[in-house]
Motif scaffolding. Structure first.
Motif, PDB file in Angstrom:
ATOM      1  N   HIS A  41       0.646  -1.130   0.330  1.00 55.12           N
ATOM      2  CA  HIS A  41      -0.156   0.501  -0.154  1.00 55.12           C
ATOM      3  C   HIS A  41       0.565   1.522  -0.271  1.00 55.12           C
ATOM      4  O   HIS A  41       1.809   1.310   0.695  1.00 55.12           O
ATOM      5  N   PRO A  42       0.269   2.637  -0.834  1.00 55.01           N
ATOM      6  CA  PRO A  42       1.384   3.720  -0.947  1.00 55.01           C
ATOM      7  C   PRO A  42       1.736   4.066   0.653  1.00 55.01           C
ATOM      8  O   PRO A  42       2.588   4.152   0.414  1.00 55.01           O
TER       9      PRO A  42
ATOM     10  N   ILE B 180      -3.827   9.749  -3.159  1.00 52.61           N
ATOM     11  CA  ILE B 180      -4.118   8.662  -3.611  1.00 52.61           C
ATOM     12  C   ILE B 180      -5.819   8.456  -3.437  1.00 52.61           C
ATOM     13  O   ILE B 180      -5.925   9.127  -2.789  1.00 52.61           O
TER      14      ILE B 180
ATOM     15  N   GLU C  34     -11.631   4.204   2.707  1.00 51.79           N
ATOM     16  CA  GLU C  34     -10.619   3.693   1.217  1.00 51.79           C
ATOM     17  C   GLU C  34     -11.711   3.050   0.348  1.00 51.79           C
ATOM     18  O   GLU C  34     -11.995   1.824   0.922  1.00 51.79           O
TER      19      GLU C  34
END
Length: 218
Positions: free
Chosen positions: A16-17, A63, A84
């Motif tokens: 994940h970023p 993101i 998210e």
């Protein structure tokens, strides 16, 4: 109840970023405290974050999958509630545990170098199938299977098996009693090594536990 503690390591391609952001320093980590998968395939999460606040939030804003978030005031550590859209490696990873009876024991700890640790309560016979469903590029290590006794666990603390043995022996022989009734020599005899080696195992294990505890609450 049976307790399983698992360590994962995510390579950059499936990380994940925000997990990547933690590589900026060893003092950075985040802890997923609770989460819910909503009917619209949005993941609602609550994190405790130990990282530079504004840089972390700037990265979060970049993101596209993050629909919205809010934070507690103040300097790190701070709390973050985020929503998210699911998809990609995150959804694939979560899906590995969807059809099992496992319940996660918070926190889920994210650390630099793509490392993630968490505990599960549930039937060990389901563990093999669940871990087999984790994407192949993710490294998996089960570091503990035993009975769950409740209490606060410092998830994410990495101890070697010998360090664990030394701590268990020290507790058994009275090394941590007040007043102390056992010695390093007693620990060494219990785990079949020299006193200097036993002392080194204890110091390293104690340092890791204290660092995790102080880092969580300061």
């Amino acid at each position: 109840m049976r307790y399983v503690h698992v360590d994962f390591e995510f390579p950059p391609g499936v990380r994940h970023p925000m997990h990547d952001f933690l590589d900026g320093g060893d003092d950075r980590r985040s802890e997923l405290l609770t989460w819910r998968r909503l009917p619209d395939e949005t993941l609602a999460t609550l994190f405790r974050v130990a990282a530079p606040r504004e840089r972390y939030l700037d990265r979060l804003r970049d993101i596209a999958a993050i629909e919205r978030f809010e934070t507690s005031p103040g300097e790190p550590p701070f709390y973050l509630k985020a929503y998210e859209r699911l998809g990609g490696p995150t959804e694939t990873f979560l899906d590995a545990f969807v059809d099992t009876e496992f319940l996660s024991v918070p926190p889920v700890v994210f650390r630099p170098a793509g490392r993630l640790s968490f505990g599960l309560v549930g039937p060990p016979e389901q563990l093999r199938d669940a871990l087999a469903a984790v994407p192949d590029r993710i490294t998996v290590e089960v570091d503990r299977i035993g009975s769950y006794g409740g209490g606060r666990r410092l998830a994410g603390v990495r101890l070697t098996e010998r360090q664990r043995e030394a701590l268990r022996a020290a507790n058994r022989v009275g090394y941590y009693e007040v007043p102390r009734t056992g010695s390093v020599e007693d620990v060494a005899a219990a785990i079949d090594c020299s006193p200097s080696t036993a002392g080194a195992h204890l110091r390293k294990a104690e340092a890791a536990l204290v660092d995790a505890f102080v880092g969580r609450w300061e």
